[in-house]
Write an enzyme that holds these catalytic residues in place. Structure first.
Site, short mmCIF file in Angstrom:
data_model
loop_
_atom_site.label_atom_id
_atom_site.label_comp_id
_atom_site.label_asym_id
_atom_site.label_seq_id
_atom_site.Cartn_x
_atom_site.Cartn_y
_atom_site.Cartn_z
CB SER A 6 -0.88 0.01 1.25
OG SER A 6 -1.44 1.28 1.46
CE1 TYR A 26 -6.27 4.30 -1.58
CE2 TYR A 26 -4.71 4.12 0.23
CZ TYR A 26 -5.92 3.78 -0.35
OH TYR A 26 -6.77 2.93 0.30
CB THR A 63 -6.69 2.39 -4.83
OG1 THR A 63 -5.94 1.20 -4.56
CG2 THR A 63 -8.03 2.30 -4.11
CE LYS A 119 -7.62 -3.06 -3.49
NZ LYS A 119 -8.17 -2.09 -2.57
CG HIS A 146 -11.36 0.28 -0.19
ND1 HIS A 146 -10.55 1.01 -1.01
CD2 HIS A 146 -10.73 0.29 1.01
CE1 HIS A 146 -9.49 1.46 -0.34
NE2 HIS A 146 -9.57 1.03 0.89
C1 FNR Z 1 -7.79 -1.66 3.19
N1 FNR Z 1 -7.83 -1.56 1.80
C2 FNR Z 1 -6.90 -0.78 1.14
N2 FNR Z 1 -6.91 -0.71 -0.23
C3 FNR Z 1 -5.98 0.01 -0.88
O1 FNR Z 1 -6.00 0.05 -2.11
N3 FNR Z 1 -5.02 0.69 -0.18
C4 FNR Z 1 -4.96 0.68 1.18
O2 FNR Z 1 -4.09 1.28 1.79
C5 FNR Z 1 -5.96 -0.05 1.88
N4 FNR Z 1 -5.97 -0.06 3.24
C6 FNR Z 1 -6.86 -0.88 3.92
C7 FNR Z 1 -6.82 -0.95 5.29
C8 FNR Z 1 -7.66 -1.83 5.97
C9 FNR Z 1 -7.57 -1.93 7.46
C10 FNR Z 1 -8.58 -2.63 5.24
C11 FNR Z 1 -9.48 -3.63 5.94
C12 FNR Z 1 -8.65 -2.53 3.88
C13 FNR Z 1 -8.76 -2.41 1.01
C14 FNR Z 1 -8.15 -3.77 0.72
O3 FNR Z 1 -7.10 -3.68 -0.21
C15 FNR Z 1 -9.20 -4.73 0.15
O4 FNR Z 1 -9.86 -4.12 -0.93
C16 FNR Z 1 -10.22 -5.13 1.22
O5 FNR Z 1 -9.57 -5.44 2.42
C17 FNR Z 1 -11.03 -6.34 0.75
O6 FNR Z 1 -12.06 -6.63 1.66
P1 FNR Z 1 -11.96 -7.85 2.71
O7 FNR Z 1 -11.92 -9.11 1.94
O8 FNR Z 1 -10.71 -7.63 3.51
O9 FNR Z 1 -13.19 -7.68 3.55
#
Ligand code: FNR
Length: 385
Positions: free
Chosen positions: A124, A147, A173, A258, A282
């Site tokens: 990330s 990002y 993203t 994404k 997300h």
């Molecule tokens: C994320 N996600 C996320 N996505 C991204 O593109 N950059 C990021 O920094 C983050 N940070 C992040 C932090 C936390 C605590 C969570 C739970 C999620 C989204 C992540 O990449 C992914 O899309 C989701 O976690 C998918 O959902 P599930 O399967 O974890 O419920």
């Protein structure tokens, strides 16, 4: 993994951590701070999108085939190639920011474990560890998630740093031009970035630093100014589909977008030069009441056809979930929250536990259901329930 556990009397190991994703979440709820648990588990508003993500998997059932000779472990080959990245199984860890909140080893531990297990990891932008440090621990199969800062030169610097450090793809993203409405964080008044957590890639970036009057390490006030500078450039409301094409000026790496759930968006970003999409909402953290990622997958996959790679995240909790996503058109999945709980509970060992559990479950379930390779998974193996 099964044999290690069942044959523990013969020198194996009975697991110290729960053997399901839900079990990891329950234990994390007990052991992590309320702020950390709320940040990870929380989703947008009513959290209905997050619930829908899980429910969508329940509405599809696998129809197993019998007497196929696939149950022996050596009968199966689950490896895939996604955009030139070779994976032992169609799984990468999802990009998750601010991992220092749960464990000091953070992203380096995740990259190292994924690499050790032959799967991929996506680092990330909001990481707690600079790109170069994570890259040194992460082997070959890691991608960088962008990002896209509203300061273009910082964006370019991030992409160039990731490519120089060895990233195999850039994942932009698209669903986070700003933060979702997240009641679990709001009730605690908790946004880690404002405490200078999850901004290591900015603080270590020469272009970002050139925007600061004073180096952030010099004083508390200087760090506060750096945080405010981060605030000023994190959300990028100006991004348009055509901007994907501009990434080509900065890198030759495959570009993956994404956060796509609409087939027209998928077509547009591929037309603009992306090599893949991650069908994702997300984890329900952005748009409340949105379509479940799995429900969006068939139309997006049909819109893209063979033109690009399709990945899916948001709701993967078991081996059967991986099979269902692949059957509906995904080439691979991103695994999210469960390994984050694992990291919080036991550092690298917890990430390893969560990932091995998913991979073993996927492998066993494939074999028992009569499949030897992921190429055999298509919509015909499922029934709507
Ligand atoms: C994320 N996600 C996320 N996505 C991204 O593109 N950059 C990021 O920094 C983050 N940070 C992040 C932090 C936390 C605590 C969570 C739970 C999620 C989204 C992540 O990449 C992914 O899309 C989701 O976690 C998918 O959902 P599930 O399967 O974890 O419920």
């Amino acid at each position: 993994m099964q044999n290690e556990i069942y044959f523990s009397g013969l020198g194996g190991v009975v697991p110290e951590l729960p053997m399901t994703a839900a079990g990891l979440e329950d234990l994390a709820r007990e052991r992590l701070s309320p702020e950390a648990f709320g940040y990870i588990a929380g989703s947008a508003s009513t959290e209905r999108t997050a619930a829908a993500n899980l429910a969508a998997f329940d509405r599809h059932a696998i129809v197993p085939r019998m007497l196929r000779g696939t149950a022996a472990a050596d009968a199966r080959d689950l490896a895939v190639d996604v955009l030139g990245t070779r994976l032992a199984a169609p799984v990468l860890t999802a990009p998750v920011g601010v991992l220092e909140m749960v464990h000091p080893d953070a992203e380096a531990a995740v990259g190292a474990v994924a690499s050790e297990l032959g799967v991929g990891s996506v680092l990330s932008t909001a990481a707690s560890t600079p790109i170069e440090t994570v890259a040194a621990a992460s082997g070959e199969n890691w991608w960088y998630q962008l990002y896209w800062p509203s300061d273009e030169e910082v964006a370019e610097s991030f992409v160039r740093r990731a490519a120089a450090a060895g990233a195999k793809a850039i994942v932009v993203t698209a669903d986070t031009p700003g933060m979702g409405w997240r009641p679990r964080d709001l009730v605690l008044g908790h946004l880690p970035f404002l405490k200078a957590k999850g901004i290591a890639n900015y603080l270590s970036d020469p272009v970002f630093r050139s925007r600061l009057a004073t180096p952030p390490e010099e004083s508390t006030e200087a760090m506060q100014m750096a945080v405010l500078t981060w605030v000023s450039m994190f959300g990028n409301h100006a991004l348009r589909t055509r901007d994907v094409a501009r990434l080509r000026d900065w890198t030759d790496l495959p570009i993956v977008v994404k956060g796509i759930v609409h087939p027209d968006d998928a077509r547009e970003v591929i037309d603009a030069g992306a090599s893949g999409v991650v069908v994702s909402n997300h984890g329900g953290r952005q748009v409340d009441g949105a379509i479940a990622a799995l429900d969006a997958l068939p139309e997006v996959a049909a819109a893209i056809g063979d033109r690009a790679a399709v990945l899916l995240d948001s709701g993967i909790r078991s081996g059967a979930d991986v099979m269902k996503a692949l059957a509906l058109g995904a080439d691979a999945v991103l695994y999210g929250r469960p390994w984050v709980y694992g990291l919080g509970l036991a550092g690298a060992d917890g990430v390893r536990h969560a990932l091995r559990m998913l991979l073993a479950d996927f492998d066993v379930n494939m074999g028992l259901a009569g499949f030897a390779t992921v190429a055999e998974l298509d919509p015909s193996i499922l029934r709507a329930t």
